[in-house]
Design a protein around this motif. Sequence first.
Motif, PDB file in Angstrom:
ATOM      1  N   UNK A  97      -7.545  -2.057   3.341  1.00  9.12           N
ATOM      2  CA  UNK A  97      -6.416  -2.583   4.101  1.00  9.12           C
ATOM      3  C   UNK A  97      -5.686  -3.628   3.260  1.00  9.12           C
ATOM      4  N   UNK A  98      -4.391  -3.416   3.041  1.00 13.07           N
ATOM      5  CA  UNK A  98      -3.625  -4.300   2.176  1.00 13.07           C
ATOM      6  C   UNK A  98      -4.007  -4.046   0.735  1.00 13.07           C
ATOM      7  N   UNK A  99      -3.857  -2.814   0.315  1.00 11.18           N
ATOM      8  CA  UNK A  99      -4.429  -2.348  -0.958  1.00 11.18           C
ATOM      9  C   UNK A  99      -3.721  -2.874  -2.188  1.00 11.18           C
ATOM     10  N   UNK A 100      -2.507  -3.435  -2.036  1.00 13.26           N
ATOM     11  CA  UNK A 100      -1.829  -4.015  -3.187  1.00 13.26           C
ATOM     12  C   UNK A 100      -1.723  -3.043  -4.349  1.00 13.26           C
ATOM     13  N   UNK A 101      -2.124  -3.464  -5.563  1.00 15.58           N
ATOM     14  CA  UNK A 101      -1.986  -2.604  -6.738  1.00 15.58           C
ATOM     15  C   UNK A 101      -2.990  -1.464  -6.808  1.00 15.58           C
ATOM     16  N   UNK A 102      -3.924  -1.396  -5.853  1.00 18.34           N
ATOM     17  CA  UNK A 102      -4.780  -0.221  -5.745  1.00 18.34           C
ATOM     18  C   UNK A 102      -6.071  -0.267  -6.529  1.00 18.34           C
ATOM     19  N   UNK A 103      -6.361  -1.349  -7.253  1.00 15.48           N
ATOM     20  CA  UNK A 103      -7.593  -1.372  -8.040  1.00 15.48           C
ATOM     21  C   UNK A 103      -8.842  -1.409  -7.167  1.00 15.48           C
ATOM     22  N   UNK A 131       0.596   0.995  -7.145  1.00 22.65           N
ATOM     23  CA  UNK A 131      -0.725   1.578  -6.894  1.00 22.65           C
ATOM     24  C   UNK A 131      -0.751   3.068  -7.218  1.00 22.65           C
ATOM     25  N   UNK A 132       0.281   3.782  -6.807  1.00 19.49           N
ATOM     26  CA  UNK A 132       0.345   5.224  -7.073  1.00 19.49           C
ATOM     27  C   UNK A 132       0.372   5.479  -8.570  1.00 19.49           C
ATOM     28  N   UNK A 133       1.198   4.736  -9.289  1.00 22.15           N
ATOM     29  CA  UNK A 133       1.305   4.925 -10.739  1.00 22.15           C
ATOM     30  C   UNK A 133      -0.023   4.665 -11.452  1.00 22.15           C
TER      31      UNK A 133
END
Length: 247
Positions: A97-103, A131-133
């Motif tokens: 939740x609130x994943x930001x840059x996805x790391x 995050x997707x990139x």
Amino acid sequence: MADTSSLPPALRRAVELFSDPPSRLDVSGGYLDLLDDVASPSQAPPENKGLIQAVWASGPGSMFYDYAQGFARRFLSMWQLPIDWLDIPEGGIALDIGSGPGNVTASLARAAGPEGLALGIDISKPMLARAVDAQAGPNVGFLRADAQRLPFRDAVVDAVTSLAVLQLIPEPTSAVAEMYRVCKSGGRIAIMVPTVGSVPPPLRWLSRGGAHFFAEDELGDLFEQRGFVRVRTKTIGNMQWVRAQHP
């Protein structure tokens, strides 16, 4: 329900978990956007319109957050995700939740294994684009959705985590209730938030900018009231981890 055959594998699996799949699937940004088609303002969850949320949601803000979080995770033990404690089963489903840059989302996916699934939820388009990139893959997907109204059916997630995000959600009680609802029996949750502690005067303006500093026992009590068991808290300075399990 719209045809999901053209979706990336992780997002296709995500839609299968929805309680009410949308008729139109907007994945033009590489993430599934569930917020732009809200039928009316009255159906939309409350929004944080404070300065801090606006900064994080901006392009420069998302970049700064990316670097700041990376620095903190490298040098500050408080920011280390408790992967072992979450005990994500092989092939399990984890929610960030609130994943930001996805790391963090990617770390959950590695713990769940190639047959598992990790989904990152955020409301910031620039954050989701980064995050997707950087992190999207066969078992890592990202959704633009609101933590106060998650799109998933009851009891479909094995683990939930959220780092330094709950303080920006207008109705944290609703967010915790949603985390409880989507979590399976025995599933685990780990949340990190800022606490009041001895907040120095220069930082007190943050509460006026849309960030909520939790009292020492506030979030732990909220978890217990919602029904979580084995609730544990650990505070260092002005940051607190709250861990709990769904009964």
